[in-house]
Design a protein around this motif. Structure first.
Motif, short mmCIF file in Angstrom:
data_model
loop_
_atom_site.label_atom_id
_atom_site.label_comp_id
_atom_site.label_asym_id
_atom_site.label_seq_id
_atom_site.Cartn_x
_atom_site.Cartn_y
_atom_site.Cartn_z
N UNK A 1 -7.32 2.70 14.09
CA UNK A 1 -7.75 2.22 12.78
C UNK A 1 -7.56 0.72 12.65
N UNK A 2 -6.45 0.21 13.17
CA UNK A 2 -6.19 -1.22 13.13
C UNK A 2 -7.20 -1.99 13.98
N UNK A 3 -7.57 -1.44 15.12
CA UNK A 3 -8.53 -2.10 16.00
C UNK A 3 -9.92 -2.12 15.37
N UNK A 4 -10.25 -1.06 14.67
CA UNK A 4 -11.57 -0.97 14.04
C UNK A 4 -11.66 -1.82 12.78
N UNK A 5 -10.53 -1.94 12.07
CA UNK A 5 -10.50 -2.67 10.81
C UNK A 5 -10.13 -1.73 9.68
N UNK A 6 -9.03 -2.03 8.98
CA UNK A 6 -8.56 -1.16 7.92
C UNK A 6 -9.46 -1.24 6.69
N UNK A 7 -9.59 -0.13 5.95
CA UNK A 7 -10.34 -0.19 4.69
C UNK A 7 -9.68 -1.18 3.74
N UNK A 8 -10.50 -1.95 3.03
CA UNK A 8 -9.96 -3.03 2.20
C UNK A 8 -9.00 -2.50 1.13
N UNK A 9 -9.31 -1.38 0.51
CA UNK A 9 -8.46 -0.88 -0.56
C UNK A 9 -7.08 -0.49 -0.03
N UNK A 10 -7.03 0.14 1.14
CA UNK A 10 -5.76 0.53 1.72
C UNK A 10 -4.94 -0.67 2.15
N UNK A 11 -5.58 -1.66 2.76
CA UNK A 11 -4.88 -2.87 3.18
C UNK A 11 -4.39 -3.65 1.97
N UNK A 12 -5.22 -3.77 0.95
CA UNK A 12 -4.82 -4.51 -0.25
C UNK A 12 -3.62 -3.86 -0.92
N UNK A 13 -3.63 -2.53 -0.99
CA UNK A 13 -2.50 -1.82 -1.61
C UNK A 13 -1.21 -2.07 -0.84
N UNK A 14 -1.29 -2.10 0.49
CA UNK A 14 -0.10 -2.35 1.31
C UNK A 14 0.39 -3.78 1.13
N UNK A 15 -0.54 -4.74 1.07
CA UNK A 15 -0.16 -6.13 0.82
C UNK A 15 0.51 -6.28 -0.54
N UNK A 16 -0.05 -5.62 -1.53
CA UNK A 16 0.50 -5.72 -2.88
C UNK A 16 1.89 -5.12 -2.96
N UNK A 17 2.12 -4.02 -2.25
CA UNK A 17 3.46 -3.44 -2.22
C UNK A 17 4.45 -4.41 -1.58
N UNK A 18 4.03 -5.05 -0.48
CA UNK A 18 4.89 -6.03 0.17
C UNK A 18 5.21 -7.20 -0.74
N UNK A 19 4.21 -7.72 -1.43
CA UNK A 19 4.40 -8.87 -2.32
C UNK A 19 5.30 -8.50 -3.49
N UNK A 20 5.08 -7.34 -4.09
CA UNK A 20 5.89 -6.93 -5.24
C UNK A 20 7.34 -6.67 -4.84
N UNK A 21 7.53 -6.06 -3.68
CA UNK A 21 8.90 -5.79 -3.22
C UNK A 21 9.63 -7.10 -2.94
N UNK A 22 8.94 -8.06 -2.31
CA UNK A 22 9.55 -9.36 -2.02
C UNK A 22 9.88 -10.10 -3.31
N UNK A 23 9.04 -9.94 -4.33
CA UNK A 23 9.28 -10.61 -5.61
C UNK A 23 10.57 -10.13 -6.26
N UNK A 24 10.87 -8.84 -6.11
CA UNK A 24 12.13 -8.33 -6.64
C UNK A 24 13.31 -8.93 -5.87
N UNK A 25 13.18 -8.99 -4.56
CA UNK A 25 14.27 -9.49 -3.72
C UNK A 25 14.66 -10.92 -4.06
N UNK A 26 13.69 -11.79 -4.33
CA UNK A 26 14.01 -13.21 -4.59
C UNK A 26 14.65 -13.42 -5.95
N UNK A 27 14.64 -12.41 -6.81
CA UNK A 27 15.32 -12.55 -8.10
C UNK A 27 16.80 -12.22 -7.99
N UNK A 28 17.25 -11.82 -6.79
CA UNK A 28 18.63 -11.43 -6.57
C UNK A 28 19.28 -12.33 -5.54
N UNK A 29 20.58 -12.48 -5.62
CA UNK A 29 21.31 -13.26 -4.63
C UNK A 29 21.41 -12.49 -3.33
N UNK A 30 21.08 -13.15 -2.21
CA UNK A 30 21.16 -12.51 -0.90
C UNK A 30 20.03 -11.54 -0.68
#
Length: 309
Positions: free
Chosen positions: A270-299
């Motif tokens: 699937x990665x070689x062929x190209x991921x569907x945009x909606x699935x990739x976008x959802x994964x990126x958004x989860x990564x971004x949102x999770x990182x945003x929580x982390x930077x509001x905390x020390x360490x």
């Protein structure tokens, strides 16, 4: 299950004593340990492989892994000391001084490598463990074995130039690992150090020729852009009040992998062929949102799934 392979260390974070004196407090850390903990907190079955000391810091790291549901039975235990990273913060940005000579993590060799578990869907590699020997060569060998066994391989070079003693050897090892990687995540600074000073489109296209199908470029407050066979997908950063950036990129990696796992997209074909945009976008958004929580905390203190809006 996702197997994370790389360093586990103690971050010595700056603090003040009751008298106002400068001090350092020990916290479990290491780029790959942070990713493993973040993955498990997001509900993904996670195993962790590293060189883990039997000293007091190594026992603390093992206890943290256990408390967060991360399996560490594959770890190579030894009585060598634990790596220490003294952290200084300038305007919330972290810089590090590492004490790593002859440590349990650094002295890992190919002889210590585990068999890849049957239920392993993907392997993640990254951090300073890819810059120092002999452990870097051991991880490069494990990445090659994982790719050969049909597992998805994700790589985050997390480049720290001051930590690289032999740039030629490091670049050669990176090329070998890139040839086995399906997914590569780099900061914009990492990408330019590795590939030169041109446009992201040119640099990522050249990087993809080395092997990886999906290249992710993070740009701090400007968000993240994914470059794959299906084109570009950009996700903006979530605006929050930053306490510090320790563990932000590691948490993003976990969120991305968790999102791809949720969608059944941790698949080499699937990665070689190209991921569907909606699935990739959802994964990126989860990564971004999770990182945003982390930077509001020390360490490095990544969120659990229920803490992400």
């Amino acid at each position: 299950m996702i197997l994370c392979a790389g360093e586990a260390l103690i971050d010595m974070l700056p603090r003040k004593t009751e008298k106002g004196e400068a001090a350092f407090a020990p916290y479990p850390g290491g780029s790959v340990l942070n990713t493993a903990v973040a993955l498990s907190r997001l509900g993904v079955a996670t195993q962790f492989f590293t060189g883990l000391s039997t000293d007091l810091f190594g026992e603390r790291l093992a206890n943290v892994l256990t408390a967060n549901g991360v399996g560490h039975g594959l770890a190579a235990r030894s009585d060598r000391p634990t790596t220490l990273a003294f952290v200084t913060l300038t305007d919330g940005q972290a810089s590090y001084a590492f004490y790593d000579e002859n440590t349990a993590g650094r002295m890992l060799t190919e002889a210590d490598l585990p068999a890849i578990p049957e239920d392993c869907a993907a392997c993640f590699f990254g951090g300073i463990s890819l810059a120092v020997e002999p452990c870097a060569e051991a991880y490069a060998t494990l990445a090659a074995r994982a790719a050969g066994a049909g597992r998805v391989v994700m790589l985050d070079p997390n480049i720290r130039p001051s930590f690289i003693a032999d740039e030629e050897r490091f670049r050669a090892r990176m090329d070998r690992m890139l040839s086995h990687a399906d997914i590569v995540k780099l900061s914009d600074e990492d990408l330019r150090w590795l590939m030169g000073d041109r446009s992201f489109v040119e640099l990522t296209s050249e990087l993809q020729k080395k092997g990886p199908k999906l290249v992710l470029v993070t740009q701090g407050a400007a968000g993240v852009t994914a470059f794959g066979p299906g084109g570009e997908v950009h996700v903006d950063a979530t605006m929050v009040e930053v306490v510090d950036t320790v563990g932000a990129g590691d948490t993003f990696n976990a969120g991305l992998l968790a999102g791809l796992s949720d969608a059944g997209l941790l698949d080499k074909a699937a990665l070689a062929e190209g991921l569907p945009e909606d699935g990739l976008r959802a994964a990126l958004e989860l990564g971004v949102k999770a990182a945003a929580v982390t930077v509001t905390r020390a360490g490095a203190n990544p969120p659990r799934r229920e803490e992400i809006a």
